[in-house]
Design a protein around this motif. Sequence first.
Motif, mmCIF file in Angstrom:
data_model
loop_
_atom_site.group_PDB
_atom_site.id
_atom_site.type_symbol
_atom_site.label_atom_id
_atom_site.label_comp_id
_atom_site.label_asym_id
_atom_site.label_seq_id
_atom_site.Cartn_x
_atom_site.Cartn_y
_atom_site.Cartn_z
ATOM 1 N N THR A 183 51.899 14.108 50.407
ATOM 2 C CA THR A 183 51.671 14.539 49.034
ATOM 3 C C THR A 183 50.710 15.725 49.011
ATOM 4 O O THR A 183 49.971 15.973 49.959
ATOM 5 C CB THR A 183 51.103 13.405 48.162
ATOM 6 O OG1 THR A 183 49.828 13.022 48.685
ATOM 7 C CG2 THR A 183 52.042 12.216 48.143
ATOM 8 N N THR A 186 54.191 14.869 39.403
ATOM 9 C CA THR A 186 53.183 13.864 39.729
ATOM 10 C C THR A 186 53.432 13.334 41.136
ATOM 11 O O THR A 186 54.531 13.473 41.678
ATOM 12 C CB THR A 186 53.231 12.689 38.736
ATOM 13 O OG1 THR A 186 54.508 12.022 38.871
ATOM 14 C CG2 THR A 186 53.046 13.179 37.306
ATOM 15 N N HIS A 187 52.435 12.708 41.712
ATOM 16 C CA HIS A 187 52.619 12.115 43.034
ATOM 17 C C HIS A 187 53.739 11.070 43.048
ATOM 18 O O HIS A 187 54.602 11.103 43.935
ATOM 19 C CB HIS A 187 51.314 11.492 43.520
ATOM 20 C CG HIS A 187 50.264 12.488 43.927
ATOM 21 N ND1 HIS A 187 50.547 13.667 44.591
ATOM 22 C CD2 HIS A 187 48.917 12.475 43.759
ATOM 23 C CE1 HIS A 187 49.422 14.329 44.832
ATOM 24 N NE2 HIS A 187 48.426 13.625 44.316
ATOM 25 N N GLU A 199 40.764 7.464 40.828
ATOM 26 C CA GLU A 199 42.091 8.080 40.691
ATOM 27 C C GLU A 199 42.918 7.855 41.954
ATOM 28 O O GLU A 199 44.131 7.617 41.874
ATOM 29 C CB GLU A 199 41.938 9.576 40.416
ATOM 30 C CG GLU A 199 41.404 9.884 39.025
ATOM 31 C CD GLU A 199 41.027 11.346 38.871
ATOM 32 O OE1 GLU A 199 41.153 11.869 37.741
ATOM 33 O OE2 GLU A 199 40.599 11.980 39.863
ATOM 34 N N THR A 258 46.477 5.903 41.688
ATOM 35 C CA THR A 258 47.672 6.611 42.151
ATOM 36 C C THR A 258 48.262 5.902 43.361
ATOM 37 O O THR A 258 49.478 5.772 43.490
ATOM 38 C CB THR A 258 47.337 8.069 42.507
ATOM 39 O OG1 THR A 258 46.731 8.702 41.388
ATOM 40 C CG2 THR A 258 48.593 8.827 42.896
#
Length: 217
Positions: free
Chosen positions: A13, A23-24, A50, A54
Amino acid sequence: MSKKLDLGVCAITSSGYAVPNMTHPLFVELVLRGGANMIQFRDKTLSDRELYATGVALRAVCSAYNAKLIVNDRVDIALAIGADGVHLGQNDLPVQTARMILGPSKIIGATSNSLQDVLTLNRQNGSDVDYIGFGHLFPTISKEKKDEPKGIKMLKEVCEQSKKPIMAIGGIISENAGAKGVAVISALANSHDPEGETQKLITLSGLVLPSQNADNP
């Protein structure tokens, strides 16, 4: 979780994608649909909270595609989100320490950029490291590099002398040099079609991967 290790294509990523508002989790789903079978979660810009949130989302996506999730650098985040393992750079926790924390069932990869590094990892960490990332092979824009690219000739020598599987880092492999996998960031993160680019990468590298299917993992 099973520790069965099929390196194949590991998509890394990025803190910035070519596609606006990517987004990831969406990126990961796209590359897994394209055939990647391992994800390395890497983002130096996120806070710990975060990273955790995530990471939990990425774990769910990877589980749906029966893919491995590896966390870059952060042993604590890998443990907290229930990831399959961690990839350690040369300035991160020692491999032996990470193994003590994560236990025997987790995957641990370690970075190397010379044949001597690879041989040392084989000798000193043979029972603790599961694969060795070697590179960078070719010029890459993912981050500044002060050392010269290693190239295919050096990769072949490393693969011949290492008892541990080698994952090539830093560029796309277009010939079989003995590596068991390839880790890619720029070619996928900078693409407007990560799914299609992953498919092309697999064809180009000649890697044979287990099928990934969200509906039939």
